[in-house]
Every structure is written in C-alpha cells, then in structure tokens.
Design a protein around this motif. Sequence first.
Motif, mmCIF file in Angstrom:
data_model
loop_
_atom_site.group_PDB
_atom_site.id
_atom_site.type_symbol
_atom_site.label_atom_id
_atom_site.label_comp_id
_atom_site.label_asym_id
_atom_site.label_seq_id
_atom_site.Cartn_x
_atom_site.Cartn_y
_atom_site.Cartn_z
ATOM 1 N N GLN A 12 37.223 53.398 25.646
ATOM 2 C CA GLN A 12 36.461 52.486 24.788
ATOM 3 C C GLN A 12 37.187 51.160 24.582
ATOM 4 O OE1 GLN A 12 35.393 54.370 21.147
ATOM 5 N NE2 GLN A 12 34.271 55.968 22.204
ATOM 6 N N GLN A 13 38.476 51.132 24.930
ATOM 7 C CA GLN A 13 39.238 49.934 24.620
ATOM 8 C C GLN A 13 38.739 48.700 25.345
ATOM 9 O OE1 GLN A 13 43.364 50.591 25.112
ATOM 10 N NE2 GLN A 13 43.350 52.361 23.773
ATOM 11 N N LYS A 14 38.119 48.892 26.495
ATOM 12 C CA LYS A 14 37.706 47.721 27.249
ATOM 13 C C LYS A 14 36.674 46.898 26.487
ATOM 14 C CE LYS A 14 34.246 49.991 30.060
ATOM 15 N NZ LYS A 14 33.787 50.180 31.401
ATOM 16 N N ARG A 15 35.982 47.502 25.531
ATOM 17 C CA ARG A 15 35.013 46.739 24.754
ATOM 18 C C ARG A 15 35.664 45.658 23.919
ATOM 19 N NH1 ARG A 15 31.654 51.745 22.898
ATOM 20 N NH2 ARG A 15 30.964 52.339 24.950
ATOM 21 N N GLN A 16 37.001 45.795 23.734
ATOM 22 C CA GLN A 16 37.651 44.783 22.921
ATOM 23 C C GLN A 16 38.026 43.532 23.722
ATOM 24 O OE1 GLN A 16 40.788 46.914 20.976
ATOM 25 N NE2 GLN A 16 39.409 47.270 19.281
ATOM 26 N N LEU A 17 37.807 43.566 25.020
ATOM 27 C CA LEU A 17 38.071 42.368 25.793
ATOM 28 C C LEU A 17 36.969 41.356 25.485
ATOM 29 C CD1 LEU A 17 38.927 43.902 29.244
ATOM 30 C CD2 LEU A 17 40.417 42.510 27.834
ATOM 31 N N PRO A 18 37.278 40.045 25.662
ATOM 32 C CA PRO A 18 36.248 39.067 25.377
ATOM 33 C C PRO A 18 35.022 39.325 26.234
ATOM 34 C CG PRO A 18 38.203 38.069 26.386
ATOM 35 C CD PRO A 18 38.518 39.499 26.149
ATOM 36 N N GLU A 19 33.842 39.139 25.653
ATOM 37 C CA GLU A 19 32.619 39.420 26.410
ATOM 38 C C GLU A 19 32.356 38.323 27.425
ATOM 39 O OE1 GLU A 19 29.227 40.834 24.866
ATOM 40 O OE2 GLU A 19 30.264 42.485 23.880
ATOM 41 N N GLN A 20 31.742 38.713 28.529
ATOM 42 C CA GLN A 20 31.357 37.693 29.501
ATOM 43 C C GLN A 20 30.099 37.005 29.006
ATOM 44 O OE1 GLN A 20 31.032 39.727 33.203
ATOM 45 N NE2 GLN A 20 33.150 39.301 33.671
ATOM 46 N N LYS A 21 30.078 35.684 29.178
ATOM 47 C CA LYS A 21 28.948 34.935 28.664
ATOM 48 C C LYS A 21 28.363 34.126 29.818
ATOM 49 C CE LYS A 21 29.346 31.386 25.742
ATOM 50 N NZ LYS A 21 30.028 30.560 24.827
ATOM 51 N N ALA A 22 27.054 34.182 29.991
ATOM 52 C CA ALA A 22 26.432 33.416 31.071
ATOM 53 C C ALA A 22 26.746 31.933 30.889
ATOM 54 C CB ALA A 22 24.930 33.636 31.028
ATOM 55 N N VAL A 23 26.842 31.208 31.998
ATOM 56 C CA VAL A 23 27.103 29.772 31.905
ATOM 57 C C VAL A 23 25.751 29.056 31.916
ATOM 58 C CG1 VAL A 23 28.280 27.807 32.952
ATOM 59 C CG2 VAL A 23 29.263 30.107 33.180
ATOM 60 N N PRO A 24 25.395 28.356 30.841
ATOM 61 C CA PRO A 24 24.093 27.712 30.790
ATOM 62 C C PRO A 24 23.901 26.738 31.956
ATOM 63 C CG PRO A 24 25.132 27.654 28.628
ATOM 64 C CD PRO A 24 26.162 28.172 29.592
ATOM 65 N N GLY A 25 22.746 26.824 32.599
ATOM 66 C CA GLY A 25 22.441 25.913 33.699
ATOM 67 C C GLY A 25 22.993 26.371 35.042
ATOM 68 N N VAL A 26 23.584 27.580 35.090
ATOM 69 C CA VAL A 26 24.185 28.041 36.358
ATOM 70 C C VAL A 26 23.684 29.441 36.703
ATOM 71 C CG1 VAL A 26 26.360 28.655 37.505
ATOM 72 C CG2 VAL A 26 26.299 26.722 35.928
ATOM 73 N N LYS A 27 23.132 29.590 37.929
ATOM 74 C CA LYS A 27 22.705 30.937 38.343
ATOM 75 C C LYS A 27 23.871 31.760 38.857
ATOM 76 C CE LYS A 27 17.921 30.245 39.697
ATOM 77 N NZ LYS A 27 17.548 29.161 40.622
ATOM 78 N N HIS A 28 24.645 31.175 39.775
ATOM 79 C CA HIS A 28 25.726 31.958 40.386
ATOM 80 C C HIS A 28 27.042 31.199 40.400
ATOM 81 C CE1 HIS A 28 23.096 35.073 41.765
ATOM 82 N NE2 HIS A 28 22.285 34.161 42.263
ATOM 83 N N LEU A 29 28.073 31.863 39.910
ATOM 84 C CA LEU A 29 29.427 31.302 40.007
ATOM 85 C C LEU A 29 30.082 31.928 41.232
ATOM 86 C CD1 LEU A 29 30.869 31.732 36.410
ATOM 87 C CD2 LEU A 29 30.945 29.635 37.716
ATOM 88 N N ILE A 30 30.632 31.096 42.098
ATOM 89 C CA ILE A 30 31.330 31.639 43.276
ATOM 90 C C ILE A 30 32.751 31.081 43.293
ATOM 91 C CG2 ILE A 30 31.365 31.729 45.801
ATOM 92 C CD1 ILE A 30 28.342 31.358 45.754
ATOM 93 N N ALA A 31 33.742 31.966 43.267
ATOM 94 C CA ALA A 31 35.136 31.517 43.253
ATOM 95 C C ALA A 31 35.658 31.386 44.678
ATOM 96 C CB ALA A 31 35.983 32.524 42.490
ATOM 97 N N VAL A 32 36.332 30.269 44.962
ATOM 98 C CA VAL A 32 36.995 30.102 46.259
ATOM 99 C C VAL A 32 38.498 30.212 46.000
ATOM 100 C CG1 VAL A 32 37.421 28.555 48.205
ATOM 101 C CG2 VAL A 32 35.145 28.661 47.165
ATOM 102 N N ALA A 33 39.101 31.266 46.554
ATOM 103 C CA ALA A 33 40.485 31.565 46.194
ATOM 104 C C ALA A 33 41.321 31.910 47.423
ATOM 105 C CB ALA A 33 40.490 32.748 45.229
ATOM 106 N N SER A 34 42.621 32.060 47.179
ATOM 107 C CA SER A 34 43.539 32.535 48.226
ATOM 108 C C SER A 34 44.730 33.042 47.444
ATOM 109 C CB SER A 34 43.988 31.378 49.108
ATOM 110 O OG SER A 34 44.857 30.557 48.370
ATOM 111 N N GLY A 35 45.714 33.624 48.108
ATOM 112 C CA GLY A 35 46.910 33.929 47.350
ATOM 113 C C GLY A 35 47.816 32.720 47.423
ATOM 114 N N LYS A 36 47.923 32.188 48.628
ATOM 115 C CA LYS A 36 48.912 31.159 48.919
ATOM 116 C C LYS A 36 48.362 29.750 48.663
ATOM 117 C CE LYS A 36 51.695 30.034 53.001
ATOM 118 N NZ LYS A 36 52.422 29.022 52.314
#
Length: 295
Positions: A12-36
Amino acid sequence: MSSPVSYLPAHQQKRQLPEQKAVPGVKHLIAVASGKGGVGKSTTTTNLALALASQGARVGVLDADLYGPSQPRMLGLKGMPESPDGKFLEPMIGHGIQTMSIGFLVDDESPIIWRGPMITQALTRLVYETRWDNLDYLIVDMPPGTGDIHLTMAQRMPVSGAVIVTTPQDIALLDARKGLRMFEKVNIPVLGIIENMSTHVCSECGHEEPIFGEGGARKMAQEAGTELLGALPLDIRIRTGSDSGQPVMTSEPDGALAVTYGLIAERIRQEIEALSCSRQGSENTGPDVPRIVME
Ligand SMILES: Nc1ncnc2c1ncn2[C@@H]1O[C@H](COP(=O)(O)OP(=O)(O)OP(=O)(O)O)[C@@H](O)[C@H]1O
Ligand SMILES: [Mg+2]
C-alpha cells in the motif's frame, strides 16, 4: 493519550508517492533518453519533433535538461517566453514546434546549481505551467544519466513511452542498457532504440564506414525485447543544422536523413497508437503509480 502509530504494508505504500497528473493540452509525453551524454538525444529530439509535425501532428518539445539546455539553440530560438496572466508561460515557437526550456529563463553563461528538490520543482513547473496548445506529442529531451529529473518524470508525469538513443560504441550501449532498464523498472514502455552516429559518411566521396562499431544497437534491442527504430549516420549536416538552429529536417526536408527521421517518427506514432489501444482495453484498475525501487 497519543493515538497508535500505524504502518502501511509494503503493497500500500506506493499510494504515498506523488500522484501522476495529466499535462493540460498534451495527449502523449514521449521521453528521449540515453544513459550516456553526447550521443545525440537533443539532436534526435528536435528532428523527430519536426518529422512528426511534418506528418501532420501537433508537436511540442520540452527541454528537460535543466543543467545543459540545448533546445533554444537547436530550434533557433532566442528571447523570453511571454506570460500574459503572470502565471502560465506561453511556449516559444521554433519551426512550428511549441518549445519550453529553462534556457529561455536563465542567462546562457550562468551555471545552474540546484539540489534535487529544486530540480524537481523547476521541472514540474516547466511542464505544468506552460500553456501547451492542443499537442498530440510533447517530446521530452532528457539529460544524460538516470537522476532526479528522470525520477521526477517517471513518478509525477504520465509518460506514454521512452525512446532510447545510443551510439554503436560499447560504452554507450552499456549506459543505454541502464537507461532502458530504468524505464522498465518504473513501468514506462520503451518504444525502441535509435542508433545515432551509426556509420560515418564522408562528405567528399560518400564512403560509409562504421567507425564506432556495428550491430550493437540491434543486438541490444533484441536482448531487451524492443525494436531498433532506425539508424542515423554521423553526418556533418546533422551537426551544422543543430548548431545553427536550422535542423536538417528543415534545411533538407526531402533528403535521405529527413526520410530516415520520418520513418522513425512513423514507427513511434504506430507504437503509441497500439499502446493507447491496449491501455483502453485494460483500463479500470485505478491509478497505478509506479513504485521506484532504488538498488
Ligand atoms: N548523427 C549525427 N551526425 C553528426 N553530428 C551529430 C549527430 N548527432 C548529434 N551530433 C552532434 O553531436 C553533438 C552532441 O549531440 P547532442 O547535443 O544532441 O547530444 P546529447 O545526447 O543531447 O548530449 P547531452 O548528453 O550533453 O545532452 C552535437 O554537436 C550534435 O550536433
Ligand atoms: Mg542534450
């Protein structure tokens, strides 16, 4: 008499993490990442955003690299965003792409020295206090590594999927694998891998050579059960384009490089669509905030 202290069981502890909130005006967030660092995340973000826009999507770019913002330069943008109501910022528009970056708000020369909580707050404000206008995709240019910014994105923001950029060198692949695993751990689907600086193309004779090695990204994709979305060569036009604010997608929209970015953009759109369909099918288990496990 004080009331007894109660402890939540682990599930149940995971409920204490901040809730995810939709970003107004945005349908899809896509992260472009790498390690390096330095493998071409920012360059890829800009060109992919332009490729998606050229296919008719409404696209924005969020520069999440708060320590080393690149998007103002890559999209040829200068000046400060406006804030008509004193609270929300209007995104800056570069080549038709709605863009927000800490680089518009702080002076180029001053280093940003912030601790974790300040970074989290700054990123959250950039995302939620920008007036994104009806975007299909907000492409997020991530910093290198797997630090506070990644955790903030994963915990607080509803990221639809992540794209991993790597070069074919062993050291970059090793770090890319770490980046990929981080997204898996926080339940963000990895849409696939892009191999950047795949081969070197001589600008004099057109001879192509795999100077950083061959086949590594494909192998990594296979091992991770994801796709190799495409490969871009090490080409001087990509470098000069990003440095001058005229990305190759805009300077040579019909060239071979633009075609490659276009094919990658199409695959990303298809993956996002497939994920949305499967999510709609399995909805109703309530918000599942990913649990971050530090090892
Ligand atoms: N395919 C390519 N061909 C030639 N030059 C490239 C290519 N991709 C990126 N570059 C150049 O390599 C440099 C690093 O690229 P970029 O800034 O996009 O990397 P990054 O992964 O975002 O770096 P950082 O980790 O510092 O944010 C830039 O000068 C860019 O123009
Ligand atoms: Mg970058």
